[in-house]
Design a protein around this motif. Structure first.
Motif, PDB file in Angstrom:
ATOM      1  N   LEU A 177      22.009  13.681 -16.568  1.00 48.30           N
ATOM      2  CA  LEU A 177      22.565  14.890 -17.198  1.00 48.30           C
ATOM      3  C   LEU A 177      21.526  16.008 -17.194  1.00 48.30           C
ATOM      4  N   PHE A 178      20.303  15.660 -17.566  1.00 46.14           N
ATOM      5  CA  PHE A 178      19.232  16.672 -17.602  1.00 46.14           C
ATOM      6  C   PHE A 178      19.025  17.267 -16.213  1.00 46.14           C
ATOM      7  N   ASP A 179      18.960  16.406 -15.201  1.00 44.88           N
ATOM      8  CA  ASP A 179      18.673  16.878 -13.842  1.00 44.88           C
ATOM      9  C   ASP A 179      19.810  17.718 -13.269  1.00 44.88           C
ATOM     10  N   SER A 180      21.031  17.485 -13.760  1.00 43.60           N
ATOM     11  CA  SER A 180      22.144  18.285 -13.237  1.00 43.60           C
ATOM     12  C   SER A 180      22.372  19.537 -14.079  1.00 43.60           C
ATOM     13  N   GLY A 181      21.462  19.783 -15.018  1.00 43.35           N
ATOM     14  CA  GLY A 181      21.538  21.022 -15.798  1.00 43.35           C
ATOM     15  C   GLY A 181      22.571  20.977 -16.909  1.00 43.35           C
ATOM     16  N   GLN A 182      23.101  19.782 -17.212  1.00 36.83           N
ATOM     17  CA  GLN A 182      24.076  19.683 -18.301  1.00 36.83           C
ATOM     18  C   GLN A 182      23.362  19.376 -19.620  1.00 36.83           C
ATOM     19  N   ASP A 183      24.115  19.457 -20.706  1.00 43.80           N
ATOM     20  CA  ASP A 183      23.526  19.205 -22.023  1.00 43.80           C
ATOM     21  C   ASP A 183      23.173  17.713 -22.143  1.00 43.80           C
ATOM     22  N   ALA A 184      21.879  17.452 -22.214  1.00 42.65           N
ATOM     23  CA  ALA A 184      21.418  16.050 -22.231  1.00 42.65           C
ATOM     24  C   ALA A 184      20.955  15.622 -23.616  1.00 42.65           C
ATOM     25  N   ALA A 185      21.105  16.511 -24.609  1.00 44.99           N
ATOM     26  CA  ALA A 185      20.480  16.231 -25.912  1.00 44.99           C
ATOM     27  C   ALA A 185      21.032  14.958 -26.558  1.00 44.99           C
ATOM     28  N   GLU A 186      22.356  14.823 -26.599  1.00 49.38           N
ATOM     29  CA  GLU A 186      22.918  13.636 -27.250  1.00 49.38           C
ATOM     30  C   GLU A 186      22.477  12.368 -26.505  1.00 49.38           C
ATOM     31  N   ALA A 187      22.615  12.389 -25.185  1.00 46.14           N
ATOM     32  CA  ALA A 187      22.269  11.193 -24.399  1.00 46.14           C
ATOM     33  C   ALA A 187      20.778  10.872 -24.522  1.00 46.14           C
ATOM     34  N   ALA A 188      19.929  11.902 -24.527  1.00 44.11           N
ATOM     35  CA  ALA A 188      18.480  11.658 -24.615  1.00 44.11           C
ATOM     36  C   ALA A 188      18.122  11.059 -25.971  1.00 44.11           C
ATOM     37  N   ASN A 189      18.737  11.566 -27.039  1.00 43.32           N
ATOM     38  CA  ASN A 189      18.484  11.007 -28.374  1.00 43.32           C
ATOM     39  C   ASN A 189      18.970   9.568 -28.472  1.00 43.32           C
ATOM     40  N   ILE A 190      20.175   9.322 -27.973  1.00 43.35           N
ATOM     41  CA  ILE A 190      20.721   7.954 -28.051  1.00 43.35           C
ATOM     42  C   ILE A 190      19.872   7.004 -27.207  1.00 43.35           C
ATOM     43  N   ALA A 191      19.462   7.475 -26.033  1.00 40.81           N
ATOM     44  CA  ALA A 191      18.642   6.632 -25.151  1.00 40.81           C
ATOM     45  C   ALA A 191      17.337   6.250 -25.828  1.00 40.81           C
ATOM     46  N   LYS A 192      16.705   7.226 -26.468  1.00 40.91           N
ATOM     47  CA  LYS A 192      15.424   6.970 -27.140  1.00 40.91           C
ATOM     48  C   LYS A 192      15.613   5.982 -28.285  1.00 40.91           C
ATOM     49  N   PHE A 193      16.650   6.185 -29.074  1.00 42.37           N
ATOM     50  CA  PHE A 193      16.954   5.310 -30.209  1.00 42.37           C
ATOM     51  C   PHE A 193      17.217   3.882 -29.721  1.00 42.37           C
TER      52      PHE A 193
ATOM     53  N   LEU B 204      19.681   9.732 -35.893  1.00 44.35           N
ATOM     54  CA  LEU B 204      20.950   9.473 -36.595  1.00 44.35           C
ATOM     55  C   LEU B 204      21.489  10.772 -37.201  1.00 44.35           C
ATOM     56  N   ASN B 205      20.592  11.616 -37.722  1.00 43.14           N
ATOM     57  CA  ASN B 205      21.033  12.924 -38.240  1.00 43.14           C
ATOM     58  C   ASN B 205      21.687  13.739 -37.126  1.00 43.14           C
ATOM     59  N   PHE B 206      21.044  13.724 -35.948  1.00 46.04           N
ATOM     60  CA  PHE B 206      21.569  14.485 -34.810  1.00 46.04           C
ATOM     61  C   PHE B 206      22.980  14.004 -34.452  1.00 46.04           C
ATOM     62  N   VAL B 207      23.109  12.697 -34.335  1.00 46.61           N
ATOM     63  CA  VAL B 207      24.412  12.140 -33.932  1.00 46.61           C
ATOM     64  C   VAL B 207      25.453  12.389 -35.025  1.00 46.61           C
ATOM     65  N   ALA B 208      25.053  12.222 -36.285  1.00 46.20           N
ATOM     66  CA  ALA B 208      26.003  12.436 -37.391  1.00 46.20           C
ATOM     67  C   ALA B 208      26.492  13.886 -37.400  1.00 46.20           C
ATOM     68  N   GLN B 209      25.543  14.805 -37.211  1.00 50.73           N
ATOM     69  CA  GLN B 209      25.923  16.219 -37.339  1.00 50.73           C
ATOM     70  C   GLN B 209      26.487  16.803 -36.046  1.00 50.73           C
ATOM     71  N   ARG B 210      25.797  16.547 -34.942  1.00 53.77           N
ATOM     72  CA  ARG B 210      26.199  17.197 -33.684  1.00 53.77           C
ATOM     73  C   ARG B 210      27.324  16.451 -32.986  1.00 53.77           C
ATOM     74  N   SER B 211      27.295  15.115 -33.013  1.00 50.68           N
ATOM     75  CA  SER B 211      28.314  14.367 -32.278  1.00 50.68           C
ATOM     76  C   SER B 211      29.559  14.136 -33.130  1.00 50.68           C
ATOM     77  N   LEU B 212      29.337  13.882 -34.438  1.00 48.90           N
ATOM     78  CA  LEU B 212      30.479  13.563 -35.302  1.00 48.90           C
ATOM     79  C   LEU B 212      30.921  14.745 -36.157  1.00 48.90           C
ATOM     80  N   GLY B 213      30.115  15.808 -36.165  1.00 46.73           N
ATOM     81  CA  GLY B 213      30.485  16.996 -36.936  1.00 46.73           C
ATOM     82  C   GLY B 213      30.367  16.811 -38.436  1.00 46.73           C
TER      83      GLY B 213
END
Ligand code: FAD
Length: 388
Positions: free
Chosen positions: A309-325, A374-383
């Protein structure tokens, strides 16, 4: 243990894996630990990685890089780690600092730093964390005061890795004047480690790692206009371009540790027999290892997705956070289960597992803690509403 390819592995990545494994395999975990115990740079290995083009694989060809992708760098870091050499400085110098400079630096700044970062002759540390502003970057108080056409930096950074072996530090500082929203905009500076007014003190830690971590003091450190990356006040956006690479490559270290640990566990469980059969034949030994393997493969898949996602210029934030976790948890579980499989030998330094414990554990806290993911996913992914 032969590692089946994950979905995103291209032919090039398979070849890259083999080349890195061969190079790092010449050094191995024994070399790494010997350097790490003395907090000594693994200089020969670093130099070889640089000469082979592995440190700058993702950086622009015009500035000494390989013109490749972050996915390439993540493959390299995972393979080095799987070969027993988890190199934190690869996350910091090429992945974070290299990417930020490549994306936002002036041509002069790129020319000054990228070729050295790419060939390994230069290293750069990264300083955002502060004693009173860890997880909350908006709270940093290290301040850049205008002084003629340059700046003076004042403040303290905390837990900065590898300062003593770096040529410069990429520093996140706030402007002295607040913006219209009352917040102090952030700017990024490259500060040579030998600058007058810059000093640092080791933080003693439990990690068996070549790098020391430091408290870094900026006591009126003067820097010229050339030290600024991009535009003044645009640092938040710029530093974010380094955070996804940081998370993806930190995941690569964790995934490599998991592979290394499970390799050792599988070999030991196949050889070691204390009753009539090898211990790996007991499901009490085999199933937890199989579960750890499944967790690791899922984490590797998520890391590959985040890099793609990062390399194709798309939003990689959620995937990068989940991957790290996922990778941090999976590697700790794999390492723990590998140590359990080794019985008492899991704690013997000779078996090369126990010395990785605090590094694997640290990756649950840094570079971003599991709670902040978890804060990121709760707020950004789940709203869900924020608590802060
Ligand atoms: C070995 C090592 C190397 C490091 N290298 C570097 C480096 O090179 N450069 C650099 O800048 N930093 C570095 N760090 C710092 C690292 O990034 C921070 O330790 C990490 O981001 C956590 O910040 P903190 O320690 O200030 O914890 P704090 O922010 O004080 O948080 C403490 C605990 O509270 C939790 N918490 C905080 N806020 C919330 C919230 N809103 N909701 C739920 N939980 C919350 C956190 O998750 C954590 O568990 C390193 C740290 C270590 C241990």
């Amino acid at each position: 243990m032969a590692m089946p390819p994950i979905v995103a592995d291209t032919d090039e990545h398979r070849q890259l894996r083999a080349s890195v494994a061969a190079l790092v395999g010449r050094y191995g975990h024994g070399y790494f630990v010997e350097r790490a115990r003395r907090h000594e740079e693994p200089a020969d290995l670093w130099c070889d990685l640089g000469s082979a083009g592995f440190l700058g694989v993702h950086l622009s060809e015009d500035y000494g890089g390989g013109g490749g992708t972050l996915a390439d760098l993540a493959v390299i870091i995972e393979e080095a780690s799987a070969a027993g050499c988890p190199l934190l400085m690869m996350v910091i110098s090429p992945a974070i600092c290299g990417t930020v400079i490549d994306r936002h630096g002036s041509p002069e700044l790129k020319l000054r730093w990228l070729p050295g970062i790419a060939d390994g002759s230069m290293k750069m540390a990264f300083a955002v964390t502060e004693p009173d502003a860890g997880s909350n970057t908006h709270q940093i108080t290290t301040t850049a005061h205008r002084d003629g056409d340059g700046w003076r930096l004042r403040g303290t950074k905390y837990w900065t890795s590898g300062v003593d072996e770096s040529d410069a530090i990429l520093v996140v500082a706030r402007d002295s004047e607040p913006g219209p929203d009352g917040r102090h905009p952030l700017s990024l500076f490259i500060v040579p480690t030998g600058a007058a007014g810059l000093s640092y003190q080791v933080i003693e830690s439990a990690l068996v790692q070549p790098e020391h971590q430091f408290t870094v003091y900026f006591d009126d450190v003067a820097v010229g206009p050339e030290a600024l990356i991009g535009e003044a006040g645009n640092g938040l956006r710029q530093v974010f371009s380094g955070l996804n690479p940081e998370r993806i490559t930190a995941a690569a270290i964790s995934n490599g540790i998991a592979r290394y640990a499970l390799d050792k566990a599988a070999a030991y469980a196949t050889e070691r027999a204390v009753w009539s059969v090898p211990i790996g034949a007991h499901q009490g030994v085999a199933h937890p290892l199989a579960e750890a393997y499944i967790g690791m493969q899922l984490a590797r898949l998520m890391a590959a997705r985040a890099a793609a996602l990062f390399d194709s210029g798309q939003d990689a934030a959620e995937a990068a956070n989940i991957a790290k976790f996922a990778a941090a948890d999976a590697s700790l579980r794999a390492l723990d289960q590998s140590m359990q499989t080794h019985g008492g030998n899991g704690l013997a330094l000779e078996y090369g597992l126990a010395d990785l414990w605090f590094l694997a554990r640290m990756l649950r806290t840094a570079p971003v803690s599991r709670e902040m993911v978890l804060n990121f996913v709760a707020q950004r992914s789940l709203g869900l509403p924020p608590s802060y």
